[in-house]
Design an enzyme around this catalytic site. Structure first.
Site, short mmCIF file in Angstrom:
data_model
loop_
_atom_site.label_atom_id
_atom_site.label_comp_id
_atom_site.label_asym_id
_atom_site.label_seq_id
_atom_site.Cartn_x
_atom_site.Cartn_y
_atom_site.Cartn_z
CE LYS A 104 -27.67 -27.17 -75.87
NZ LYS A 104 -27.36 -25.74 -76.04
CB SER B 111 -28.81 -27.08 -64.54
OG SER B 111 -29.79 -26.38 -65.27
#
Lengths: 321, 321
Positions: free
Chosen positions: B56, B81
């Protein structure tokens, strides 16, 4: 007699083995560097990714290939319930040479199965170091197989020394190297290579508590009398005694300050390595990070520190943390 | 409108981010290949070693850097989250841009702490996807911060596509790539790049059971109506719906046969990866090996299979095996 262990011999070993072994990556972690602090950078040479899951494949392969250069090898034999047993079985299988591994009757079944899976013949013996060595010698005499010690063997040390050759190519400007010491084969090969190629890099011995290498350094001779095993979670370095071929190399090429760590410190370092660096290691491979964490205030002069993650053969269902 | 996601855009993204991200290694395991059988070779691209522990970081960093090229960026915001939250917090910190991460009140404390540790401001909201998206949008409007979606964003997809660029340089002759699909950002970038550079390589979607991407492929449109989360141990790919910017890319560039796996299969593959490849992965990263193991009889034509180990952010004290 001059030791045959030289930079040239290690480079020849590399030419011999490099096509069959992994050139293992060097990983870094900003997050672990942050835990250590003082701007230190740690470089982890991942021999846990090596063939058979430990650096031992280098030495075992070199010993067999070198012996073959000097004549026929009927077979090879060793005593080991651990990484060297797997490594020798693997190397013999690769080269097409029969292999016998002597294991104590109390050796963990998965380890014995791993050795057998590489095609080696298993021979059981009583669970003492004396029985292991005697059984190995007896079968070697009966069969004419070449006995290859896990560490006390120059050809094995040459193979392990190739770790240093790769490491210096990957990170040329290390200030220090921390190496876990069992029988002394890996640190023998590495420290010898470093001493000839870049003696500015300091090589430190790290040991599980109770081994007391420093006392032997101070006495100028090997003080260990028995072939006993230390009680440590770092099973890869639990052999108490440094080999008589290895010890003089350590005397010549390593720093005389030896760092000792206990099981709790090893377990904590193992957790940090797995959680932050994302690699699976066995406890022996956590010994050096444990030492850097414990003794960091003493290590002010070293910025770039190399650590060899020596192996990754651990039972994931029996982690020490 | 033609999609801005192209090979060129992905290569520009690479030029933008490569100095700050890791070029992650590709690992192989003879032992895992042996388990798969039929002479197949698996190549694991280790994005679990990427900055912040997942791929990511590539997309988040590209999105911020690209936005800065087009003008001042007051700050960035997202709702997550998980790994995207950490990645955006890290990237913003690297570039020196303020960052807000909206997290649901039930998010695991270690994950929230990890995001905060990179210097991001945490904003709590109710634990529904609607609340997360609405809170994110409201704060973005109030602050003027740029909202960066975890997957449904071309700049993010470009960044994730750089995985494919590296992978093809490291292993040019792959036959197939297996990619875990959550929102579709990673597979969007990767499959687009592959389709332009080497369309002979087949890219397959792998999903946790219940996602049913294949039904949407067959219908020719996105059939998901809700922003719900799947009940799966693979928390990195539990978002049910593939994004509306991602889905057309998958339609264009991926194989229409989709492979589904369940928790038990994922857990087994996770254990094998950690035990044999010696790397720590999160459950999402085990989804593709699970599929190759499960469907190997259907994969006869593919010899060299690439798998992206997408992340390694897992609690070692709470392993599923």
């Amino acid at each position: 007699m001059a030791s045959p262990l030289t930079r040239n011999a290690i480079e020849e070993a590399y030419s011999r083995i490099f096509k069959l072994i992994h050139r293992t990556p060097v990983l870094t972690s900003t997050s672990i560097d942050g835990i250590i602090g003082s701007g230190k950078q740690l470089f982890f040479k991942c021999e846990n990714f090596q063939k058979t899951g430990s650096f031992k494949s280098r030495g075992a392969l070199n010993a067999i290939l070198k012996a073959k250069e000097h004549g026929e090898v009927k077979g090879v034999i060793t005593q080991s319930s651990g990484n060297h047993g797997q490594a020798l079985a693997w190397a013999a299988n690769k080269i097409g040479v029969p292999c016998i591994v002597v294991v104590p009757i109390n050796a963990p079944i998965p380890k014995v199965e791993a050795i057998a899976a590489y095609g080696a013949q298993i021979e059981r013996c009583e669970a003492t170091m004396t029985a292991r060595l005697e059984t190995c010698e007896r079968i070697a005499n009966e069969t004419g197989y070449l006995s290859i010690d896990p560490h006390n063997d120059y050809d094995v040390m040459e193979g392990q020394g190739t770790i240093a050759k790769e490491f210096l190519e990957q990170v040329p400007d290390l200030d220090a190297l921390f190496i876990a010491v069992g029988g002394g084969g890996m640190i023998g090969g590495i420290s010898k290579y470093i001493s000839e190629v870049n003696p500015k890099i300091k090589v430190f011995c790290v040991e599980p508590e109770g081994k007391e290498i420093q006392k032997s350094f101070e006495a100028g001779k090997r003080l260990w009398e028995s072939g006993a095993l230390l009680n440590t979670i770092a099973d890869g370095v639990r052999v108490l005694r440094v080999g008589d071929k290895c010890f003089p190399v350590l005397q010549e090429c390593c720093q005389k300050r030896v760092f000792s760590v206990n099981d709790e410190e090893i377990s904590k370092a193992m957790f940090i390595t797995m959680q932050r660096l994302k690699v699976v290691i066995e406890p022996s491979a956590a010994v050096c990070l444990a030492a850097v964490l414990k003794y960091r205030d003493e290590l002010k002069e070293f910025q770039k520190i190399g650590i060899v993650l020596c192996g990754g053969n651990v039972d994931l269902n029996k982690m020490p943390f």
